[in-house]
Design an enzyme around this catalytic site. Structure first.
Site, PDB file in Angstrom:
ATOM      1  N   LYS A   1      76.567 -87.973-107.222  1.00  0.00           N
ATOM      2  CA  LYS A   1      75.654 -89.213-107.390  1.00  0.00           C
ATOM      3  C   LYS A   1      76.264 -90.504-107.571  1.00  0.00           C
ATOM      4  O   LYS A   1      77.329 -90.579-108.068  1.00  0.00           O
ATOM      5  CB  LYS A   1      74.808 -88.983-108.622  1.00  0.00           C
ATOM      6  CG  LYS A   1      73.718 -89.954-108.775  1.00  0.00           C
ATOM      7  CD  LYS A   1      72.637 -89.563-109.930  1.00  0.00           C
ATOM      8  CE  LYS A   1      71.470 -90.551-110.026  1.00  0.00           C
ATOM      9  NZ  LYS A   1      70.486 -90.128-111.189  1.00  0.00           N
TER      10      LYS A   1
ATOM     11  N   SER B   1      65.849 -89.802-110.128  1.00  0.00           N
ATOM     12  CA  SER B   1      66.649 -90.757-109.358  1.00  0.00           C
ATOM     13  C   SER B   1      67.713 -89.806-108.542  1.00  0.00           C
ATOM     14  O   SER B   1      68.066 -90.310-107.593  1.00  0.00           O
ATOM     15  CB  SER B   1      67.178 -91.530-110.077  1.00  0.00           C
ATOM     16  OG  SER B   1      68.028 -90.944-111.113  1.00  0.00           O
TER      17      SER B   1
ATOM     18  N   SER C   1      65.632 -87.150-113.931  1.00  0.00           N
ATOM     19  CA  SER C   1      66.296 -87.386-112.808  1.00  0.00           C
ATOM     20  C   SER C   1      67.098 -86.205-112.225  1.00  0.00           C
ATOM     21  O   SER C   1      67.393 -86.384-111.329  1.00  0.00           O
ATOM     22  CB  SER C   1      67.068 -88.714-112.892  1.00  0.00           C
ATOM     23  OG  SER C   1      66.174 -89.834-112.775  1.00  0.00           O
TER      24      SER C   1
HETATM   25  N1  GLN Z   1      61.893 -92.111-113.632  1.00  0.00           N
HETATM   26  C1  GLN Z   1      62.565 -92.234-115.081  1.00  0.00           C
HETATM   27  C2  GLN Z   1      62.825 -93.925-115.200  1.00  0.00           C
HETATM   28  O1  GLN Z   1      62.908 -94.617-114.094  1.00  0.00           O
HETATM   29  C3  GLN Z   1      63.756 -91.420-114.943  1.00  0.00           C
HETATM   30  C4  GLN Z   1      64.998 -91.683-114.362  1.00  0.00           C
HETATM   31  C5  GLN Z   1      66.220 -90.985-114.686  1.00  0.00           C
HETATM   32  O2  GLN Z   1      66.248 -89.891-115.410  1.00  0.00           O
HETATM   33  N2  GLN Z   1      67.124 -91.639-114.309  1.00  0.00           N
HETATM   34  O3  GLN Z   1      63.231 -94.078-116.114  1.00  0.00           O
END
Ligand code: GLN
Length: 487
Positions: free
Chosen positions: A79, A154, A178
């Site tokens: 990532k 994400s 995510s």
């Molecule tokens: N959707 C969540 C956020 O925006 C989780 C994102 C993540 O786990 N990086 O905080």
């Protein structure tokens, strides 16, 4: 390409082929490169590739003829928040668009030593804030099952690339879901490790007390094999814990007899939980019983505070972490002479809307006058949520839960409504609040898209979660569906 036919679909298959000389490391890497070149234009998972160095590493491995290292010759992606020296590390943000990592993250170093071969860096929501990959400032990633749909986020680039066989695993991060949510949307397997199990050194931070780094891969066994390489104490990350690394990939459980599996009442009753997905989840409960497991309903009443607690704390931490992107220390700088103007212009121009929202919300809740009412209160609720889970784990071995309240949604469907997007995380954020581990596995198709479950385990109980996940995975056999549709 005759070699396409012999594409291994798991790490174990690739290892068997490499060790028995049915394929060379170079051929293996080339098969995956070929797939990426042929069809990633349609998916948009990779932001940057490093095919030359991948081929070079493969050649060296072939010359040595030694495939004994744990992941020797296995192609993978990172990532784009995980530092790999010499490659860009953009966090899918304009502000870091040209930033090149000057050193390796601990996980990248561990993977290199294990013989794994990096193919490139994959897309994410900007600074990992989001649930659909649409917050990436650089590229849209599509769901390989249906390119009108989001891949989740994400770690959407990681999940989409693994689902479409653009590598045999990917490293993602999970701050509020995510890894698990995009794995669920793309029909692959993802592990959110316990807080402190895997080093975060060299990984761009979102919310440091929640962030975790872990694998997304085709199967539970693949996830376990990668975890064995990346888990452990790291003196460069003082939040890693010195707990021994289990032999995660020695998965021996054949059924669920003797296991007590909790089901959270408040999850099943949650508003907005799609009826067909709920039905599919209820079927899983029956499958668990048929496999000899004892299912126990548990009540975690604080679940209703999980989303506000998580977003309050995560955004507060984000606002602090993102202060470093000021146009001076990292990345791009706006072209102005005045120092104050330089800070404001750089941040206004090069940070995206969700990131700005995080900075504003977080700064607000940390400011004098609001700190006690918001931040401190949320921190207290977090402790209570953690205690609720500890109590639950005294009664059950693991908890089985849905991953998302709805299937992968259309690209553009939720971008104008941040709250609707936040609700995608309703079943995932509690694991991060509590610091426990959770494995997302696909089960079947619902609405023509992958559906699945997560298995939550107490902190550092990854082995147990993987064992139970492996039993359920065998029962469902989702890999065959994925092969027949995406290979
Ligand atoms: N959707 C969540 C956020 O925006 C989780 C994102 C993540 O786990 N990086 O905080």
């Amino acid at each position: 390409m005759t070699k396409t036919l012999s594409l291994p679909t798991t790490i174990a298959e690739a290892q068997e082929m490499l060790r028995n000389k049915k394929i060379t490391a170079l051929e293996l890497v080339n098969v995956f490169i070929h797939r990426i070149e042929e069809s990633d234009e349609r998916i948009g998972s990779y932001l940057e590739t490093c095919f030359d160095s991948a081929r070079e590493s493969a050649r060296k491995l072939d010359e040595s003829g030694d495939f004994s290292a744990p992941l020797a010759g296995i192609p993978y992606s990172l990532k784009d928040v995980v530092s790999k020296k010499g490659l860009k590390n953009t966090a899918a943000s304009k502000i870091l668009e040209n930033y090149v990592a000057p050193y390796d993250a601990t996980v990248a170093e561990a993977l290199e030593q294990s013989g794994a071969i990096l193919l490139g860096k994959v897309n994410t929501d900007e600074f990992t804030m989001g649930s659909s990959c649409e917050n990436s400032a650089l590229q849209v990633t599509k769901n390989p099952w249906n390119t009108q749909k989001v891949p989740g986020g994400s770690s959407g680039g990681s999940a989409a690339s693994v689902a479409k066989y653009f590598g045999l695993f990917s490293i993602g991060t999970d701050t509020g879901g995510s890894i698990r949510q995009p794995s669920n949307f793309c029909g692959v397997t993802g592990l959110k490790v316990s807080y402190g199990r895997v080093s975060r050194y060299g990984v761009i931070s979102y919310a440091s007390s929640f962030d975790s780094v872990g694998p997304i891969a085709p199967t539970v066994d693949c996830v376990a094999k990668v975890l064995e390489v990346i888990a452990g104490h790291d003196k460069k990350d003082s939040t890693t814990v010195d707990v021994s690394v289990d032999s995660y990939s020695q998965l021996q459980l054949s059924d669920l007899s003797g296991k007590t599996i909790g089901v959270i009442k408040e999850f099943i009753d949650a508003d907005g939980f799609d009826a067909d997905l709920k039905q599919s989840f209820k079927h899983t409960i029956q499958v668990i019983k048929d496999l000899g497991g004892t299912v126990k309903e548990i009540s975690l009443p604080l679940t209703k505070y999980a989303i506000p607690t998580y977003y309050l704390l995560a955004k507060a931490e984000a606002s602090t972490n993102l202060a470093r992107y000021d146009g001076i220390r990292f990345g791009k700088t706006a072209d102005v002479n005045d120092l104050y103007q330089q800070y404001t212009k750089t941040r206004s121009e090069f940070l995206g809307p969700e990131v700005k929202r995080a900075i504003m919300m977080g700064t607000y809740t940390l400011s004098a006058g609001y700190f006690d009412a918001y931040y401190v209160k949320a921190a207290k609720v977090r402790t209570l949520i953690k205690q609720e889970y500890e109590k639950a784990f005294a009664e059950v071995d693991v908890i089985v839960a849905p991953v998302t309240p709805f299937s992968a949604f259309n690209i553009g469907e939720k971008t104008s409504d941040p709250l609707a997007m936040y609700l995608a995380d309703i079943f995932t954020v509690t694991a991060n609040l509590a610091g426990i581990c959770g494995l997302s596995i696909p089960t079947e198709k619902v609405h023509g898209l992958p559906a699945g479950i997560q298995i939550l385990g107490k902190a550092f109980d990854e082995k147990n979660v993987l064992e139970i996940g492996s039993v359920l995975e065998k029962q469902y056999g989702f890999s065959e569906i994925r092969k027949s549709e995406l290979l």
